[in-house]
Write a protein that holds these residues in place. Structure first.
Motif, PDB file in Angstrom:
ATOM      1  N   CYS A 191       0.966  -1.127   0.085  1.00  0.00           N
ATOM      2  CA  CYS A 191       0.157   0.219  -0.241  1.00  0.00           C
ATOM      3  C   CYS A 191       1.001   1.083   0.473  1.00  0.00           C
ATOM      4  O   CYS A 191       1.709   1.752   0.622  1.00  0.00           O
ATOM      5  CB  CYS A 191      -1.023   0.114   1.182  1.00  0.00           C
TER       6      CYS A 191
ATOM      7  N   CYS B 100      -4.512   2.592   8.384  1.00  0.00           N
ATOM      8  CA  CYS B 100      -5.098   3.600   6.812  1.00  0.00           C
ATOM      9  C   CYS B 100      -6.468   3.031   6.131  1.00  0.00           C
ATOM     10  O   CYS B 100      -6.363   1.952   6.366  1.00  0.00           O
ATOM     11  CB  CYS B 100      -3.799   2.399   6.281  1.00  0.00           C
TER      12      CYS B 100
ATOM     13  N   CYS C  14      -5.644   0.103   2.866  1.00  0.00           N
ATOM     14  CA  CYS C  14      -6.026  -1.040   2.368  1.00  0.00           C
ATOM     15  C   CYS C  14      -6.074  -1.744   4.473  1.00  0.00           C
ATOM     16  O   CYS C  14      -6.035  -2.661   3.707  1.00  0.00           O
ATOM     17  CB  CYS C  14      -4.189  -1.399   2.792  1.00  0.00           C
TER      18      CYS C  14
HETATM   19 ZN   LIG Z   1      -2.295   1.657   3.868  1.00  0.00          ZN
END
Ligand SMILES: [Zn+2]
Ligand SMILES: [Zn+2]
Length: 376
Positions: free
Chosen positions: A164, A190, A193
């Protein structure tokens, strides 16, 4: 088991309103509609809902606070005794984390580290006789297997999940918050992802990027003699799949022993009723009593046995679980049968008995009710 407060990112003393607020925010963040094919986000979304179904409800929350991490409790509340039918639908929605789930989401060091799959829990109802004898059940457990098309990666064959870019594979991003007390750096999962550190650009067609497919597992389970309601049996490796090559979780069967119409259980002991006639109770008798799993047993009734007296039949109770020695006892509570229909001869004998004992009785020609009626 993962902490439900941590899943929702609220302190343990958060108000119900704050919990609701946090939940709404997370639902927006991880809603599957905005994360198509993203296994990490979907998993997180399920957990968020599962967590909120408990601590969003003040009653369940209180129970969770009290028993929460205790293994024996089911923080997702009652409703587990309905047998299989109603359970299967909820099984995947109400997955709660097992011991091997890895750390909380907030501070996970490495999203690529292997993590064990979650444990599953399911209730299993047996009869009292099955609990006494032990039994074998062939179960069909809705479970999941690694997707064979993509080997579990979730990426279309020939492609690989990419690191990612948003979080650089760490699964977390730092963000700066300015408050009246100064600046704070916080770590957040995050959103690109979903914390997995990986992004699947071309999802596998078989599993839609999940890396796993649902499958019914047929499992033979031995239920040992002596189980009780609440006894937990572990079926190794029948939990959820691990992540990044981690081991599978386990399935726990939580037993629910159905009530028996004639025998009531009290730990290792059984209680039942024994009906005696008046002469048997007065004069004493050798009678047969029905046991749960040992057929009929002879019991000596002493002369002068009163209504409600308890006779003990040694060793005819429940077996003890897992090789513990001996069995419980059977207790027979005496009921004296009072006949409502008598032959003329029986009536004469009992009337004579009454006379002998100096008891006053209603003459048979005119019952009490007839007399009462005449008064009006
Ligand atoms: Zn990520
Ligand atoms: Zn696949």
């Amino acid at each position: 088991m993962e902490d439900l407060y941590q899943i929702l990112g609220v302190p343990r003393d958060a108000s119900q309103a704050d919990i609701k607020k946090a939940y709404r925010q997370l639902v927006r963040q991880y809603h599957p509609d905005t994360h198509q094919g993203d296994a990490g986000a979907e998993e997180k979304f399920k957990k968020i809902n599962a967590a909120y179904s408990v601590i969003g409800d003040p009653e369940k929350r209180a129970r969770y606070d009290q028993f929460g991490s205790a293994d024996g409790s089911n923080p997702f509340g009652g409703g587990f005794n309905g047998g299989f039918g109603d359970l299967f639908g909820d099984l995947f929605e109400q997955v709660f984390g097992g011991g091997g789930m890895g750390g909380g989401f907030g501070r996970r060091a490495d999203p690529n580290a292997p993590r064990g799959g979650a444990n599953l829990e399911m209730s299993l109802r047996v009869t009292l006789i099955e609990a006494a004898n032990g039994t074998t059940r062939n179960l069909e457990i809705p479970n999941q297997d690694k997707c064979e098309t993509c080997g579990g990666s979730g990426a279309k064959p020939g492609t690989k999940p990419k690191v990612c870019e948003t979080c650089g594979g760490r699964g977390q991003v730092e963000s700066m918050t300015r408050t009246p007390f100064g600046q704070f750096v916080s770590l957040n999962t995050c959103s690109r992802c979903g914390g997995t550190g990986k992004v699947i650009e071309e999802p596998c067609g078989t599993c839609g990027g999940q890396g796993k497919v649902r499958k019914i597992h047929k499992v033979e389970v031995k239920i040992p003699a002596g189980v009780e309601t609440g006894t937990r049996l572990r079926v190794t490796g029948e939990g959820e799949l691990g992540v990044n090559g981690g081991p599978k979780g386990d399935l726990f069967l939580v037993l629910d022993v159905a009530r028996h119409e004639k025998f009531e259980r009290d730990g290792g002991d059984l209680h039942t009723y024994l009906t005696l006639s008046y002469p048997q109770a007065v004069l004493g008798a050798a009678v047969e009593i029905e046991t749960l799993i040992d057929g009929r047993e002879k019991v000596g009734v002493p002369a002068g046995t009163e209504h409600g007296r308890v006779l003990k039949v040694k060793g005819k109770g429940m077996p003890r679980l897992r090789g513990a020695r001996g069995r419980g006892d059977l207790y027979a509570h005496v009921l004296i049968n009072i006949p409502t229909k008598l032959t003329d001869k029986q009536r004469t004998i009992i009337e004579n008995l009454a006379k002998e004992m100096g008891d006053t009785v209603e003459p048979k020609e005119e019952g009490l009710f007839e007399k009462v009626k005449k008064l009006f």
